[in-house]
Structure formats: structure tokens, C-alpha cells
Design an enzyme around this catalytic site. Structure first.
Site, PDB file in Angstrom:
ATOM      1  N   ARG A 147       1.097  -1.227  -0.260  1.00 40.50           N
ATOM      2  CA  ARG A 147       0.317  -0.300  -0.231  1.00 40.50           C
ATOM      3  C   ARG A 147       1.107   1.367  -0.310  1.00 40.50           C
ATOM      4  O   ARG A 147       1.560   2.080   0.968  1.00 40.50           O
ATOM      5  CB  ARG A 147      -1.105   0.089   1.356  1.00 40.50           C
ATOM      6  CG  ARG A 147      -1.984   1.142   0.724  1.00 40.50           C
ATOM      7  CD  ARG A 147      -1.797   1.683   1.952  1.00 40.50           C
ATOM      8  NE  ARG A 147      -0.950   2.187   1.660  1.00 40.50           N
ATOM      9  CZ  ARG A 147      -0.975   3.986   2.938  1.00 40.50           C
ATOM     10  NH1 ARG A 147      -1.479   3.288   4.329  1.00 40.50           N
ATOM     11  NH2 ARG A 147       0.236   3.892   2.915  1.00 40.50           N
ATOM     12  N   GLU A 236       6.793   0.611   6.797  1.00 34.73           N
ATOM     13  CA  GLU A 236       5.364   1.696   6.080  1.00 34.73           C
ATOM     14  C   GLU A 236       5.275   1.206   5.442  1.00 34.73           C
ATOM     15  O   GLU A 236       5.458  -0.155   4.499  1.00 34.73           O
ATOM     16  CB  GLU A 236       7.343   2.231   5.473  1.00 34.73           C
ATOM     17  CG  GLU A 236       7.236   2.983   5.129  1.00 34.73           C
ATOM     18  CD  GLU A 236       6.693   4.471   6.043  1.00 34.73           C
ATOM     19  OE1 GLU A 236       7.539   5.076   6.954  1.00 34.73           O
ATOM     20  OE2 GLU A 236       5.583   4.932   5.863  1.00 34.73           O
ATOM     21  N   ASP A 260       2.887   4.323   9.199  1.00 31.42           N
ATOM     22  CA  ASP A 260       1.379   5.527   8.466  1.00 31.42           C
ATOM     23  C   ASP A 260       0.367   5.671  10.034  1.00 31.42           C
ATOM     24  O   ASP A 260      -0.530   6.050   9.323  1.00 31.42           O
ATOM     25  CB  ASP A 260       0.864   3.669   7.306  1.00 31.42           C
ATOM     26  CG  ASP A 260       2.207   4.453   6.653  1.00 31.42           C
ATOM     27  OD1 ASP A 260       2.134   5.104   5.895  1.00 31.42           O
ATOM     28  OD2 ASP A 260       2.680   2.968   6.566  1.00 31.42           O
TER      29      ASP A 260
HETATM   30  P1  NAD Z   1      -6.777   3.030   4.169  1.00 29.37           P
HETATM   31  O1  NAD Z   1      -6.957   1.969   2.545  1.00 29.37           O
HETATM   32  O2  NAD Z   1      -6.049   2.223   5.735  1.00 29.37           O
HETATM   33  O3  NAD Z   1      -7.387   2.833   4.541  1.00 29.37           O
HETATM   34  C1  NAD Z   1      -8.555   4.027   3.677  1.00 29.37           C
HETATM   35  C2  NAD Z   1      -9.823   4.128   4.014  1.00 29.37           C
HETATM   36  O4  NAD Z   1     -10.633   5.005   3.560  1.00 29.37           O
HETATM   37  C3  NAD Z   1     -11.224   3.180   4.574  1.00 29.37           C
HETATM   38  O5  NAD Z   1     -11.047   3.427   5.233  1.00 29.37           O
HETATM   39  C4  NAD Z   1     -11.862   2.851   3.324  1.00 29.37           C
HETATM   40  O6  NAD Z   1     -13.096   2.825   3.560  1.00 29.37           O
HETATM   41  C5  NAD Z   1     -11.942   5.299   3.373  1.00 29.37           C
HETATM   42  N1  NAD Z   1     -12.792   5.032   2.066  1.00 29.37           N
HETATM   43  C6  NAD Z   1     -12.913   4.772   0.528  1.00 29.37           C
HETATM   44  N2  NAD Z   1     -12.751   5.482  -0.408  1.00 29.37           N
HETATM   45  C7  NAD Z   1     -14.092   6.511   0.485  1.00 29.37           C
HETATM   46  C8  NAD Z   1     -15.482   6.861   0.247  1.00 29.37           C
HETATM   47  N3  NAD Z   1     -15.210   7.512  -1.221  1.00 29.37           N
HETATM   48  N4  NAD Z   1     -15.309   7.705   1.131  1.00 29.37           N
HETATM   49  C9  NAD Z   1     -15.215   7.490   2.619  1.00 29.37           C
HETATM   50  N5  NAD Z   1     -14.273   6.626   2.873  1.00 29.37           N
HETATM   51  C10 NAD Z   1     -13.303   6.035   1.867  1.00 29.37           C
HETATM   52  O7  NAD Z   1      -4.985   3.415   3.964  1.00 29.37           O
HETATM   53  P2  NAD Z   1      -4.348   4.730   4.648  1.00 29.37           P
HETATM   54  O8  NAD Z   1      -3.102   4.298   5.235  1.00 29.37           O
HETATM   55  O9  NAD Z   1      -5.911   5.233   5.567  1.00 29.37           O
HETATM   56  O10 NAD Z   1      -3.760   5.825   4.233  1.00 29.37           O
HETATM   57  C11 NAD Z   1      -5.247   6.895   3.524  1.00 29.37           C
HETATM   58  C12 NAD Z   1      -4.612   7.745   3.417  1.00 29.37           C
HETATM   59  O11 NAD Z   1      -4.327   8.483   4.422  1.00 29.37           O
HETATM   60  C13 NAD Z   1      -3.523   7.497   1.849  1.00 29.37           C
HETATM   61  O12 NAD Z   1      -3.395   7.951   0.719  1.00 29.37           O
HETATM   62  C14 NAD Z   1      -2.065   8.175   2.723  1.00 29.37           C
HETATM   63  O13 NAD Z   1      -1.306   9.180   1.087  1.00 29.37           O
HETATM   64  C15 NAD Z   1      -2.514   9.338   3.931  1.00 29.37           C
HETATM   65  N6  NAD Z   1      -1.944   9.278   4.638  1.00 29.37           N
HETATM   66  C16 NAD Z   1      -1.621  10.404   4.397  1.00 29.37           C
HETATM   67  C17 NAD Z   1      -0.143  10.716   6.191  1.00 29.37           C
HETATM   68  C18 NAD Z   1       0.532  12.054   5.854  1.00 29.37           C
HETATM   69  O14 NAD Z   1      -0.399  12.954   5.547  1.00 29.37           O
HETATM   70  N7  NAD Z   1       1.501  12.504   6.948  1.00 29.37           N
HETATM   71  C19 NAD Z   1       0.357   9.488   6.340  1.00 29.37           C
HETATM   72  C20 NAD Z   1       0.003   8.419   6.566  1.00 29.37           C
HETATM   73  C21 NAD Z   1      -0.911   8.067   5.190  1.00 29.37           C
END
Ligand code: NAD
Length: 538
Positions: A147, A236, A260
Site C-alpha cells: 500500500r 511502512e 502510517d
Molecule cells: P487505508 O486503505 O487503510 O484506508 C482508506 C480508508 O478510506 C478506508 O477506511 C476506506 O473505507 C476509506 N475510503 C475509501 N474511499 C472512500 C470514500 N469514497 N468515502 C469514504 N471513505 C472512503 O489507507 P491509509 O493507510 O489509512 O491511508 C489513507 C491515505 O492517507 C493515503 O492516501 C495516504 O497517503 C494518506 N496518509 C497521509 C499521511 C500524511 O499526510 N502524513 C500519512 C499516512 C497516510
């Protein structure tokens, strides 16, 4: 092949090479005469040359390739350039460009700079680590590439992430490059495009799963404990269920964390702490809504529970302040098939859509971590603005193309009222002739300092208290000037100093919690941590 002489080897050793900066005397002494052009450049001049060459490249990916080859040629010049021009370079060696580099990793591959483990290596990881040139490893970043950022399963192409993160451990945290180990746990990929790609360099099979997968991870963690006791392991970009099960298995036993989940949590919490100074609402009174209920959002909520409890709330009260919305709408008790990590936040409430949930719950803060762009629509931002004088909105999804809204949309739709931060950088926005400075909730504000503090204090493990203190220290490092500009994080330029402050606070807390392997707490913690910081100046 003829054996190369010492001088030639020196010029091609990235750790010692100074290239055109070798002085007249050194050139004479080391047998370098004739091997370099006449003019001697200072390291500063070299960094300016690097930057000029970088600007000449037309695409960000070409810039990434240029910097990667500089690091393999002259690592001190690479790190000096990163430190001096961090604002220009961080978006290339880290998000967003590193995401694109990962997508194309097998195609742009030049030379191996990390450690690869595949299912074929089962039972051999410990002995294989002997092949790595450095023995004194202190910081390890490992991914299985499933991921990568918001980009999905990139298999072994995900190696760009550990390499990028460790570059920041060096540049921002001052951990010497030879103490860093980037690891790709290449257990295959379920990305058919990669499996069909003749250039794909990874283990060309579907992903290993279940027991065999868990056993390989456990073998790696055990090998690290034996080979490099006291080294920090940063997990990560694992798929959320794996991220949680790995973290839960090891977090109380070894020095490790998941960036994350926990790094994101600390950086987002720091942003919310800093936002108090703009909104004038105390943290303990906030109601927070998350769009997305994956590892990033849940990690933030879990740490916020600890923060609320520290502010005097009970665990139950703390959880009641935190609301989730995912693809199925508001996360409520009556919903079926919720993931275990969502259950503590599934409240007794009617099922409803995201927009209605905003009206019903009335959050002060909205945090997006979905990996899906455009979900913070005009209606969402206007909805938040209707219930808050200064709505706090974080669009954390990376890379930039995946952010829930752009900075411009956030300022425009809230009529300049939003307190905004994103995961990937956005340029300042001019709205009605006023300039707004979006904050970047970049994990790089936390992990290098946290890692440095934990390593130097010889922490046995990293409990929530250390993430909390890191978040508080980061929020305190935001100056009044930054707050005036609406920025929730210190300028990137200052990240080395901020990381050092975080490291000191984390190390102090480690001793306070009785979690240090060291016999005695150093009297002068700042001096103690500063003592061995990597300095890339020649
Ligand atoms: P993940 O796949 O574990 O979670 C994604 C979540 O989003 C799931 O719960 C899913 O149900 C939900 N989702 C997807 N489509 C949706 C929609 N249309 N409406 C509502 N909910 C929806 O991923 P993650 O590890 O939690 O990461 C998510 C994002 O956060 C990634 O893009 C990642 O780059 C970002 N992130 C940012 C930082 C930062 O800015 N510091 C750090 C880590 C992750």
C-alpha cells in the site's frame, strides 16, 4: 579486469568522494592529480551547481533520478544539498515524487541501494544480513510494498519508500547514512500489471499470505534483534490489516513503530494542537470527524484518545469525541462487518451519509485519509464553515493528486476561513488578494526526531507517550509568526532544529518512563544527542 588504484577508488566511494572539492594538498597527497579538473569548488558551490542542474530537468522524475545518482556518487554532497534546499528537494526524494518513482522503479532502476528479502530467503535472513556493508545499523525502514502512499500494491517497486524515508532520517534527524538500512520484504505482488511487465524486478508471484507471510516477518524482526540489537524498525506502507497485526505483535517487545499509523497520528495531532492557537478552542473540547477509517485515520484517533485522557477525559468520553465516516457512511454501532480497529469508534447513532453526518455531529475538525481525491466537495467545506467560525480541515491523502481537496478549494469554499493542512505540499494560495499558507502535515516532522531520540536513549519500545510528547514538541515549535500566517507546522527549513527538539523531548520521556536500556540519564540531553549527529560538510 585490472585492479583500480586507491585514488580512483576514493573518487568512486560515495562516503569519501569530495570530487572537485578535494584541495590542492589532498590531490597531491592522495594521488588524485590528473583525475580532476583544475578548479577547486567549495562544497557550497557544488550544492549550487546541483540545484542549477536540478532546475534544468524538465520532469520531477528526472530530478529524482539525478538526486539518486548523486547520492550514489557523493553522499555528503547529496545530504548537504538536501539540508540546504530542503523545501525544493523534499518533494522530490519523498512525497509526492517518490510515489511516481515507485510506480516506475523497475524501469528507472540503476543500481541496488537497499536490502531485498523474498520468500526464497526463508531461514537465511540472519546470514544474508552479513552481506550488507555496514555492521552498525541503528535505523531500519521496511515495507512489503502493498500500500504505497495512496497508490496501492507496487510490489518490490516500493523500495523507493524505505530509501526516501531513510534519506530524511539522515538529513532531518542527523543519523549517519551508514547506520541506515532500507529493506524490501518482497513477498510478491497482486498487481497484475506489474506481473505482466517484462521489466518488473520483483518476485514475480502472487503475494505470500497468512502463516508463511507472518513467519517471514517474524524471522526478519528476530534477525534484526540478534544482528543489530537496539536498532529501530519502522514499518511502512503495509496494507492496513497487516500493518495492525504486525504492530500489535511487536510494539511491546521490540523498538519499532508503524509510521502510517503512529507517525501520521503524531503529525496530525500536532496540527490540531497548533490549531488551538488560531481557533481559540481548547483541544479537550474538540469533536473530530474522520473521512476514511483505515490505518492513518484510526492511528490518529487512537493517539487522540491518549491526548484527551491526558487532558482529563475518560477513555469513553475521549472516544465519544471521535467520529468516523467510510465508504459505507457514518461508522455506527448498527453497521455490520466493521473492522476490529473501527469498533471502539462505532457510536450509537443513526446511519447516515457523510454530508448529513457533518450537520448532525457538528465536528470542529475534519480529517481526510481516504486516498481518494475530491471527497471534500464544496458542500462539505461549506457545511464545515456553517458550523464553525474557523473550520479545521486536513486533507491528508498522498500524493497531491489524491488529496481530498486542494488548498485552493479549501480557502475558496470557506471564504478564507479554513485552517488547512494537507499530506503533500501545496503552494500558497491567494484568495481575494490575501495570501494563505497551507500547512503540510508531513510525517517527516515526526519520525526522524522520534527515531533519533529513541535510538540515542536506547528505548526498549515506543509507547503512545513518546508519540504524544513528539506531537506536543512539534506544536510548540510553531512560532507566533507561523500562526499569524495560518501555518500549523514550522517551516521545513527549520526541520533539523525541530527534529532535534523532538529527539530531546522523546529521550527525556524515555528515561522518565523507565524505558531506557542505558544505566544513567545524561545530564545534558541536548549535548548528548548533538554529540554524534551526522554533518555532511567536508
Ligand atoms: P487505508 O486503505 O487503510 O484506508 C482508506 C480508508 O478510506 C478506508 O477506511 C476506506 O473505507 C476509506 N475510503 C475509501 N474511499 C472512500 C470514500 N469514497 N468515502 C469514504 N471513505 C472512503 O489507507 P491509509 O493507510 O489509512 O491511508 C489513507 C491515505 O492517507 C493515503 O492516501 C495516504 O497517503 C494518506 N496518509 C497521509 C499521511 C500524511 O499526510 N502524513 C500519512 C499516512 C497516510
Amino acid at each position: 579486469m585490472a585492479k583500480k588504484n586507491k585514488a580512483w577508488e576514493l573518487l568512486h566511494d560515495p562516503e569519501y568522494n569530495k570530487s572537485t572539492s578535494f584541495s590542492k594538498e589532498e590531490r597531491k597527497e592522495l594521488g588524485l592529480r590528473g583525475l580532476l579538473p583544475y578548479r577547486i569548488s567549495s562544497q557550497e558551490e557544488q550544492t549550487i551547481r546541483v540545484l542549477a542542474n536540478l532546475k534544468r530537468k524538465e520532469t520531477d522524475l528526472e530530478k529524482y533520478i539525478l538526486l539518486a545518482s548523486l547520492r550514489r556518487r557523493n553522499s555528503r554532497l547529496f545530504y548537504r544539498t538536501v539540508i540546504e534546499y530542503i523545501e525544493d528537494i523534499m518533494p522530490i526524494i519523498y512525497t509526492p515524487t517518490v510515489g511516481q518513482a515507485c510506480v516506475e522503479y523497475s524501469h528507472i532502476f540503476r543500481e541496488s541501494t537497499g536490502f531485498y528479502i523474498t520468500p526464497k530467503d526463508k531461514g537465511h535472513i540472519h546470514e544474508m544480513l552479513d552481506h550488507w556493508p555496514s555492521k552498525d545499523i541503528k535505523a531500519i525502514v521496511i515495507t512489503d510494498g502493498q500500500r504505497i502512499l495512496g497508490l496501492g500494491d507496487l510490489g518490490s517497486n516500493g523500495m523507493g519508500i524505505p530509501i526516501g524515508k531513510l534519506s530524511l532520517y539522515v538529513a532531518c534527524g542527523g543519523i549517519p547514512p551508514n547506520q541506515c538500512l532500507p529493506v524490501m520484504l518482497d513477498v510478491g505482488t497482486n498487481n497484475q500489471e506489474l506481473l505482466d511487465d517484462p521489466f518488473y524486478l520483483g518476485y514475480p508471484h502472487k503475494r505470500l499470505q497468512g502463516r508463511a507471510y507472518n513467519a517471514l516477518i517474524a524471522e526478519f524482526v528476530e534477525a534484526v534483534q540478534k544482528k543489530y540489537p537496539g536498532a529501530l524498525i519502522q514499518f511502512e506502507d503495509f496494507l492496513t490489516p497487516n500493518a495492525y497485526s504486525i504492530l500489535n505483535k511487536f510494539k511491546d517487545k521490540v523498538l519499532c513503530f508503524n509510521d502510517d499509523i503512529q507517525g501520521t497520528a503524531a503529525v496530525a495531532l500536532a496540527g490540531v494542537f497548533a490549531s488551538e492557537r488560531i481557533t481559540k478552542k481548547a483541544f479537550k473540547d474538540l469533536k473530530i470527524m474522520f473521512l476514511g477509517a483505515g490505518s492513518a485515520a484510526t492511528g490518529i484517533a487512537d493517539l487522540m484518545v491518549s491526548a484527551f485522557m491526558e487532558a482529563g477525559l475518560t477513555k469513553k468520553e475521549a472516544r465519544e469525541r471521535l467520529w468516523f465516516v467510510d465508504v459505507g457512511g457514518l461508522v455506527v454501532k448498527s453497521r455490520k462487518n466493521l473492522m476490529p480497529h473501527n469498533l471502539p469508534y462505532a457510536h450509537k447513532h443513526k446511519k447516515m451519509s457523510f454530508l448529513t453526518a457533518i450537520e448532525s455531529v457538528k465536528p470542529d475538525v475534519l480529517i481526510g485519509a481516504t486516498g481518494v481525491p475530491g471527497l471534500f466537495t464544496k458542500e462539505v467545506i461549506q457545511g464545515m464553515s456553517k458550523i464553525n467560525e474557523r473550520p479545521v480541515i486536513f486533507a491528508l491523502s498522498n500524493p497531491t493528486s489524491k488529496a481530498e481537496c486542494t488548498a485552493e478549494q479549501a480557502y475558496k469554499f470557506s471564504k478564507g476561513k479554513v485552517v488547512f493542512a494537507s499530506g503533500s505540499p501545496f503552494e500558497p494560495v491567494i484568495y481575494k488578494s490575501e495570501t494563505f499558507y497551507p500547512g503540510q502535515g508531513n510525517n517527516a516532522y515526526i519520525f526522524p526526531g522520534l527515531g533519533l531520540g529513541a535510538i540515542r536513549a536506547k528505548a526498549k519500545k515506543i509507547p503512545d507517550e513518546l508519540f504524544l510528547i513528539a506531537a506536543k514538541t512539534l506544536a510548540e515549535d510553531v512560532s507566533e509568526d507561523d500562526i499569524e500566517r495560518g501555518a500549523l507546522y514550522p517551516p521545513l527549513k527549520q526541520i533539523r532544529a525541530t527534529s532535534l527538539n523532538i529527539a530531546i523531548a522523546v529521550a527525556e520521556k524515555t528515561f522518565e518512563l523507565g524505558l531506557s536500556e542505558r544505566k544513567r540519564k545524561p545530564k545534558d540531553m541536548r549535548g548528548f544527542i548533538e554529540e554524534n549527529l551526522y554533518d555532511p560538510e567536508y
